[in-house]
Structure formats: C-alpha cells, structure tokens
Motif scaffolding. Structure first.
Motif, PDB file in Angstrom:
ATOM      1  N   GLN A 189       0.850  -1.190   0.000  1.00 17.11           N
ATOM      2  CA  GLN A 189       0.000   0.000   0.000  1.00 17.11           C
ATOM      3  C   GLN A 189       0.886   1.240   0.000  1.00 17.11           C
ATOM      4  O   GLN A 189       1.949   1.259   0.620  1.00 17.11           O
ATOM      5  CB  GLN A 189      -0.924   0.023   1.220  1.00 17.11           C
ATOM      6  N   ALA A 190       0.452   2.271  -0.710  1.00 25.96           N
ATOM      7  CA  ALA A 190       1.200   3.517  -0.741  1.00 25.96           C
ATOM      8  C   ALA A 190       0.241   4.692  -0.787  1.00 25.96           C
ATOM      9  O   ALA A 190      -0.819   4.620  -1.416  1.00 25.96           O
ATOM     10  CB  ALA A 190       2.130   3.567  -1.951  1.00 25.96           C
ATOM     11  N   MET A 191       0.616   5.772  -0.119  1.00 20.03           N
ATOM     12  CA  MET A 191      -0.120   7.031  -0.197  1.00 20.03           C
ATOM     13  C   MET A 191       0.848   8.117  -0.653  1.00 20.03           C
ATOM     14  O   MET A 191       1.977   8.196  -0.171  1.00 20.03           O
ATOM     15  CB  MET A 191      -0.732   7.408   1.146  1.00 20.03           C
ATOM     16  N   THR A 192       0.395   8.944  -1.584  1.00 21.49           N
ATOM     17  CA  THR A 192       1.199  10.056  -2.058  1.00 21.49           C
ATOM     18  C   THR A 192       0.369  11.332  -2.023  1.00 21.49           C
ATOM     19  O   THR A 192      -0.863  11.291  -2.010  1.00 21.49           O
ATOM     20  CB  THR A 192       1.690   9.817  -3.496  1.00 21.49           C
ATOM     21  N   ALA A 244       2.832   7.639  -9.058  1.00 20.82           N
ATOM     22  CA  ALA A 244       3.871   7.416  -8.054  1.00 20.82           C
ATOM     23  C   ALA A 244       3.444   6.360  -7.034  1.00 20.82           C
ATOM     24  O   ALA A 244       4.232   5.477  -6.660  1.00 20.82           O
ATOM     25  CB  ALA A 244       4.197   8.731  -7.347  1.00 20.82           C
ATOM     26  N   ALA A 245       2.195   6.447  -6.574  1.00 20.69           N
ATOM     27  CA  ALA A 245       1.712   5.454  -5.608  1.00 20.69           C
ATOM     28  C   ALA A 245       1.692   4.058  -6.229  1.00 20.69           C
ATOM     29  O   ALA A 245       2.057   3.072  -5.573  1.00 20.69           O
ATOM     30  CB  ALA A 245       0.317   5.839  -5.121  1.00 20.69           C
ATOM     31  N   VAL A 281      -4.208   7.011  -2.843  1.00 18.50           N
ATOM     32  CA  VAL A 281      -3.902   5.782  -2.123  1.00 18.50           C
ATOM     33  C   VAL A 281      -4.089   4.612  -3.081  1.00 18.50           C
ATOM     34  O   VAL A 281      -5.153   4.462  -3.687  1.00 18.50           O
ATOM     35  CB  VAL A 281      -4.811   5.584  -0.891  1.00 18.50           C
ATOM     36  N   VAL A 282      -3.037   3.822  -3.231  1.00 20.04           N
ATOM     37  CA  VAL A 282      -3.101   2.609  -4.047  1.00 20.04           C
ATOM     38  C   VAL A 282      -2.809   1.429  -3.135  1.00 20.04           C
ATOM     39  O   VAL A 282      -1.837   1.446  -2.371  1.00 20.04           O
ATOM     40  CB  VAL A 282      -2.107   2.657  -5.218  1.00 20.04           C
ATOM     41  N   THR A 283      -3.654   0.410  -3.197  1.00 15.84           N
ATOM     42  CA  THR A 283      -3.565  -0.747  -2.313  1.00 15.84           C
ATOM     43  C   THR A 283      -3.603  -2.019  -3.139  1.00 15.84           C
ATOM     44  O   THR A 283      -4.446  -2.151  -4.035  1.00 15.84           O
ATOM     45  CB  THR A 283      -4.726  -0.765  -1.309  1.00 15.84           C
ATOM     46  N   LEU A 284      -2.699  -2.940  -2.851  1.00 16.28           N
ATOM     47  CA  LEU A 284      -2.698  -4.249  -3.503  1.00 16.28           C
ATOM     48  C   LEU A 284      -3.087  -5.307  -2.481  1.00 16.28           C
ATOM     49  O   LEU A 284      -2.492  -5.401  -1.411  1.00 16.28           O
ATOM     50  CB  LEU A 284      -1.320  -4.569  -4.072  1.00 16.28           C
ATOM     51  N   TYR A 285      -4.099  -6.079  -2.838  1.00 16.80           N
ATOM     52  CA  TYR A 285      -4.560  -7.185  -1.992  1.00 16.80           C
ATOM     53  C   TYR A 285      -4.122  -8.505  -2.616  1.00 16.80           C
ATOM     54  O   TYR A 285      -4.011  -8.617  -3.845  1.00 16.80           O
ATOM     55  CB  TYR A 285      -6.088  -7.173  -1.875  1.00 16.80           C
TER      56      TYR A 285
END
Length: 394
Positions: A245-248, A270-271, A386-390
């Motif tokens: 998970q990343a937040m930019t 970028a995220a 916010v990009v999240t990988l499950y």
C-alpha cells in the motif's frame, strides 16, 4: 518487525441518493456490524478505530461507533477528501503492520446533500486556491459549472487534444459502469444506458455529460484489519491480505499547467509504482481493479497512470474490451463511483469490500475469474492518492 496485515472482515450498506438515505450514524452502524460479523469478531476486540468522512461535524466517528458499543476504544476521525476511506484504511494497516495494534477497524461514511460538491467555509483560505488558479489558466471558466466537473472535464479535454480520443470513448466508460453495476445490489444506478444516451445527456463541461459524472451519494463501508497471529489465535478469516500500500500527495508537477497532473495523475502513478515495486509484481499481473472513476475522464487517464496500458493507448484499450470481462483486466466490477455511487468517506472502503469479495470468490455474478491479486486506486483532490494491492492467501 513488519507484521502481515489481513483483511479479516468487510461490510457495507447499499448506497442511496440523499433523498432516500438514512442518517450517517445509522449507515455507519450497519456497515460496522456487517464487517464485525463477517470477520467473526466483536467491537470489544477492536483496539483502534479510524472513522472517515468529509461532510460532518467533529467526532461523527464517535457518534457512529457508539451505536455499536461504547468500549472506550480510541476513535480517530479522518478527512482526506475523496480518498478519505482509503486514508482510514492506510492508517489502520499501519497500526497493525507496526505492531501498535492487532485488531483495527476502519469505517467510512457520508451523508451527502443533493447537488454538486461545494465549499462550506468561505471565511478562511481555501485548500484549493492554488489548484483553482491553475485551473483558471488551463480551462475556460464557465458560469454555473461546479468545481469538480471543471477539473476533470479539463483533464478529459486535454487528454482528447493530446491523443485524439473521441467523445464516444469517454461515453463507453459510463456504459460499462452501468453494465457492471447491474449485478451489484449495493449500487445506486443499475439500469443500462447506451453510448447515444450518454452523449445525448445534458452537457456539463469539456467532454463530460451528466451521465459521465458520479452522483452525490450516501452510504457506508467498513473493514476489520488484523495481524495474522491475531486472526489465527481468534479463529478469524485469514484468506485475504494487504500485500502493499502507498499514499502520495502532490508535488510541484501538479501545478505546472497540465490538467491531467492537476487532477492527480502523477500522484496516482507514483503510488502505483511504489506498490508494484514493494509487491514485486507489475500491472500486467493484475486481473481486477477498483479505480477512482468519479468522472469518465478520470477512469480513462487512470488506466495509464496505473500502468494498465501505455500512455496514449487508453482508447484502444477500451475499444478492444480490455477493461471488462473477457479482456485483460476487469475495471470496476462493482460499477465504480459512476454507478455504485460515491459517498466520499465510504468509497475507499467500499472498494476494499468489493476486492475482498473478489479474492474470496464471493462476488456472485460480478466474479472475475482466477483472482489472486487485486488493485485499488482512490484519489482526493487537494490532494492524496492511495493505491492498495490485496492478495489471496493459499
């Protein structure tokens, strides 16, 4: 030591237009109870709670959670514009990954008013002042057009000028959204539309017509995230994890005069890069995505920001059917913000719920085949992405 973070339970309520909705606290209560039941736990086991909403007075999160129970759990209220729900999830995941807590609740809700989004505070500096200055430079001000369609309509117009995208390409996103939403009992708009109907709807701004703009929506969604050790010790579900998970937030590139970057293209890219690098996979490995389609134009540019198709190729990607069932990646099987609805604080957690169901194989007629990983993308102007990988655990 970084702990693996599991999504042990999710819950949401059917989204509704403001005229037909219950109050926010009732919506949130129902979503939280559903998430706790899905996880097989109770509020007394929750050690922290993050409550996301955009429109509401301070401590709405406490009021909502007190309807479920008054356990003394710390409740932190979160507001990050349209990425609020994912921001709450980001904080919940961090708490578990760091070892600060083993069982954390993230809930997002919104009781929206009818009509376009507006600013409620005109006696202090606006967080959008810098954005608005750039928007006035790159897009023609039109009296009576709300802020959000101007931003995303300008981005769509710039994309069309740069790559030759046709109006039908943007309209096709609305058609797909309705087709997917037809199989989602939580969605607001489940009736089909044609490209002709979308293009024939009242014009809003740039390439956007009314049927290409997400509706003001009320709703709530929630997730229970836990450490793997906690889940196993308490007999909770252990089949879905947050792999990365990343937040930019914005960099100076957002304000250099490119309408695509003004609405978060660089933040999203970028995220996504951070998530792919952390997880050791690429966009070509993703079979299903819930992405931020607040307007059809943003879905088109998000395909490229997330690396699902190279820059300038989104029109072919759409025409080839690579964004839906039978194609390369199913985008917004829920119907997305356009058709499921966009209650700002709830959207990110509704995306989480949809992808958790997809990974479990519990999405019913919306189910995408062979889902082992799933990607979530949620942005808020102002800004945060916010990009999240499950991932599905074996």
């Amino acid at each position: 030591m970084i702990q693996r973070v599991l999504v042990a339970g999710v819950g949401m309520v059917p989204f509704a237009t403001p005229r037909k909705s219950d109050p926010y606290d009732a919506l949130a209560e129902a979503a939280v109870r559903a998430a706790l039941a899905d996880a097989g736990t109770e509020l007394a086991m929750v050690q922290q709670a993050y409550a996301g909403y955009v429109y509401g007075d301070s401590t709405c999160g406490q009021r909502a959670l007190y309807r479920v129970g008054m356990t003394g759990v710390p409740v932190l209220n979160v507001n990050n514009n349209c990425s609020t729900g994912s921001s709450a999830l980001f904080l919940a995941r961090q708490a578990v990954a760091s070892g600060a807590a083993d069982c954390v609740l993230a809930v997002g809700f919104e009781q929206m008013q009818r009509g376009a989004l507006t600013s409620h505070w005109d006696d202090r500096p606006s967080p959008f002042e810098r954005f608005d200055t750039v928007l006035d430079q790159v897009g023609d001000p039109v009296e009576g057009v709300p802020m959000a369609p101007r931003y995303f309509g300008s981005a769509g117009a710039a994309y069309a000028d740069r790559y030759g995208a046709r109006p039908e390409t943007f309209a096709a996103i609305s058609v797909k959204a309705r087709r997917h939403a037809a199989n989602n009992p939580y969605a607001v708009f489940r009736d089909s539309v044609t490209i002709e109907q979308v293009l024939g709807a009242p014009h809003i701004y740039g390439p956007l017509t009314r049927l290409q703009c997400c509706p003001p929506t009320c709703g709530a969604a929630a997730a229970v995230v836990t450490s793997e050790e906690f889940a196993r010790a308490h007999g909770l579900r252990t089949d879905v994890a947050i792999a990365a998970q990343a937040m930019t937030t914005d960099t100076s590139s957002s304000f250099e005069g490119d309408p695509l970057k003004l609405v978060g293209y660089d933040m999203s890219a970028a995220a996504a890069r951070q998530v792919y690098q952390s997880a050791g996979i690429g966009p070509e490995d993703i079979p299903v995505v819930e992405l931020h389609d607040c307007f059809t134009t943003n879905e088109v540019i998000s395909y490229e920001a997330l690396g699902l198709t190279p820059e300038g190729t989104a029109e072919k990607f759409i025409a080839d059917g690579d964004n839906t069932y039978g194609g390369r990646v199913v985008t917004n099987p829920s119907g997305g913000l356009l058709s499921k609805g966009h209650p700002l604080g709830a959207t990110g957690l509704a995306q989480c719920a949809e992808l958790t169901w997809q990974l479990r194989g519990e999405a019913g007629p919306r189910q995408v085949e062979d889902v082992n990983v799933a990607l979530q993308h949620n942005i808020g102007l102002g800004g945060a992405a916010v990009v999240t990988l499950y991932e599905k655990l074996r």
